[in-house]
Write a protein that holds these residues in place. Structure first.
Motif, short mmCIF file in Angstrom:
data_model
loop_
_atom_site.label_atom_id
_atom_site.label_comp_id
_atom_site.label_asym_id
_atom_site.label_seq_id
_atom_site.Cartn_x
_atom_site.Cartn_y
_atom_site.Cartn_z
N ARG A 38 0.82 -1.22 0.00
CA ARG A 38 0.00 0.00 0.00
C ARG A 38 0.85 1.26 0.00
NH1 ARG A 38 -4.43 -2.07 -1.83
NH2 ARG A 38 -5.43 -3.57 -0.46
N MET A 39 2.13 1.14 0.31
CA MET A 39 3.01 2.30 0.41
C MET A 39 3.84 2.54 -0.86
SD MET A 39 2.38 3.66 3.29
CE MET A 39 3.75 4.79 3.43
N ALA A 40 3.70 1.67 -1.84
CA ALA A 40 4.49 1.82 -3.07
C ALA A 40 4.04 3.07 -3.83
CB ALA A 40 4.31 0.58 -3.94
N PRO A 41 4.98 3.82 -4.37
CA PRO A 41 4.59 5.00 -5.14
C PRO A 41 3.92 4.60 -6.45
CG PRO A 41 6.95 4.67 -5.28
CD PRO A 41 6.42 3.65 -4.30
N CYS A 42 3.10 5.47 -6.95
CA CYS A 42 2.43 5.21 -8.22
C CYS A 42 3.45 5.31 -9.36
CB CYS A 42 1.32 6.21 -8.45
SG CYS A 42 -0.02 6.05 -7.25
N PRO A 43 3.32 4.43 -10.35
CA PRO A 43 4.28 4.49 -11.47
C PRO A 43 4.03 5.74 -12.32
CG PRO A 43 2.55 2.90 -11.94
CD PRO A 43 2.33 3.37 -10.54
N PRO A 44 5.02 6.13 -13.11
CA PRO A 44 4.80 7.28 -14.01
C PRO A 44 3.77 6.93 -15.07
CG PRO A 44 6.94 6.28 -14.41
CD PRO A 44 6.35 5.59 -13.21
N LEU A 45 3.08 7.94 -15.53
CA LEU A 45 2.06 7.70 -16.56
C LEU A 45 2.72 7.41 -17.90
CD1 LEU A 45 -0.48 10.52 -15.66
CD2 LEU A 45 -0.60 8.10 -15.07
N PRO A 46 2.14 6.46 -18.65
CA PRO A 46 2.72 6.16 -19.97
C PRO A 46 2.49 7.33 -20.93
CG PRO A 46 0.71 4.89 -19.62
CD PRO A 46 1.00 5.62 -18.34
N GLN A 47 3.40 7.45 -21.88
CA GLN A 47 3.31 8.51 -22.89
C GLN A 47 2.85 7.88 -24.22
OE1 GLN A 47 3.83 11.80 -22.14
NE2 GLN A 47 3.94 10.97 -20.06
N PRO A 48 2.12 8.64 -25.01
CA PRO A 48 1.68 8.09 -26.31
C PRO A 48 2.87 7.88 -27.24
CG PRO A 48 1.10 10.42 -26.14
CD PRO A 48 1.65 10.00 -24.80
N GLY A 49 2.74 6.88 -28.10
CA GLY A 49 3.82 6.58 -29.05
C GLY A 49 3.90 7.63 -30.15
N SER A 50 2.77 8.19 -30.51
CA SER A 50 2.75 9.22 -31.56
C SER A 50 1.49 10.07 -31.35
CB SER A 50 2.75 8.58 -32.96
OG SER A 50 1.50 7.97 -33.22
N GLY A 51 1.25 10.97 -32.29
CA GLY A 51 0.06 11.81 -32.19
C GLY A 51 -1.13 11.25 -32.93
N LYS A 65 -5.87 2.99 -16.72
CA LYS A 65 -5.57 1.76 -15.98
C LYS A 65 -4.59 2.05 -14.84
CE LYS A 65 -3.68 -2.87 -16.50
NZ LYS A 65 -3.06 -3.83 -17.41
N VAL A 66 -3.51 2.80 -15.13
CA VAL A 66 -2.53 3.15 -14.09
C VAL A 66 -3.20 3.97 -13.00
CG1 VAL A 66 -0.44 4.50 -13.63
CG2 VAL A 66 -0.54 2.98 -15.62
N TYR A 67 -4.03 4.94 -13.40
CA TYR A 67 -4.72 5.78 -12.42
C TYR A 67 -5.59 4.93 -11.49
CZ TYR A 67 -8.40 8.51 -10.35
OH TYR A 67 -9.30 9.03 -9.46
N HIS A 68 -6.39 4.04 -12.05
CA HIS A 68 -7.29 3.22 -11.22
C HIS A 68 -6.52 2.29 -10.29
CE1 HIS A 68 -11.12 4.61 -12.74
NE2 HIS A 68 -10.60 4.61 -13.95
N GLN A 69 -5.41 1.73 -10.77
CA GLN A 69 -4.60 0.89 -9.89
C GLN A 69 -4.04 1.70 -8.72
OE1 GLN A 69 -1.78 -0.64 -12.71
NE2 GLN A 69 -3.01 -2.47 -13.16
N CYS A 70 -3.57 2.90 -9.02
CA CYS A 70 -3.01 3.76 -7.97
C CYS A 70 -4.12 4.20 -7.00
CB CYS A 70 -2.33 4.97 -8.60
SG CYS A 70 -1.41 5.95 -7.42
#
Length: 89
Positions: A38-51, A65-70
């Motif tokens: 429960r104390m682990a920091p949230c991972p950085p958000l993924p960046q898009p591969g292109s526009g 998905k990352v937001y909901h897990q955090c």
């Protein structure tokens, strides 16, 4: 006579004040450690591969998905704190 009364009052006050300092040993509250998961920091958000729209849509889903897990991890920590607080009362 008056001097002996003042001396008796001063001695009485001194003995009364020192009684507060002669209490028992201090007790320390137990240290509680939250679950490590429960104390682990949230991972950085993924960046898009292109526009491109396809990459942006896939990135939006990955970020959500990352937001909901955090958020779930953070809520788990809050729940643990609430349960621990109730148990310590």
């Amino acid at each position: 006579m008056r001097r002996s009364i003042l001396l008796a009052l001063a001695a009485s006050a001194a003995l009364t004040l020192t009684a507060c300092a002669s209490g028992g040993p201090r007790t320390m509250a137990p240290t509680l450690a939250p679950p490590a998961a429960r104390m682990a920091p949230c991972p950085p958000l993924p960046q898009p591969g292109s526009g491109s729209l396809t990459d942006l849509l896939a990135n939006h889903v990955a970020v959500a998905k990352v937001y909901h897990q955090c958020r779930d991890r953070h809520q788990g920590l809050i729940d643990w704190l609430k349960v621990t607080e109730k148990e310590s009362m």
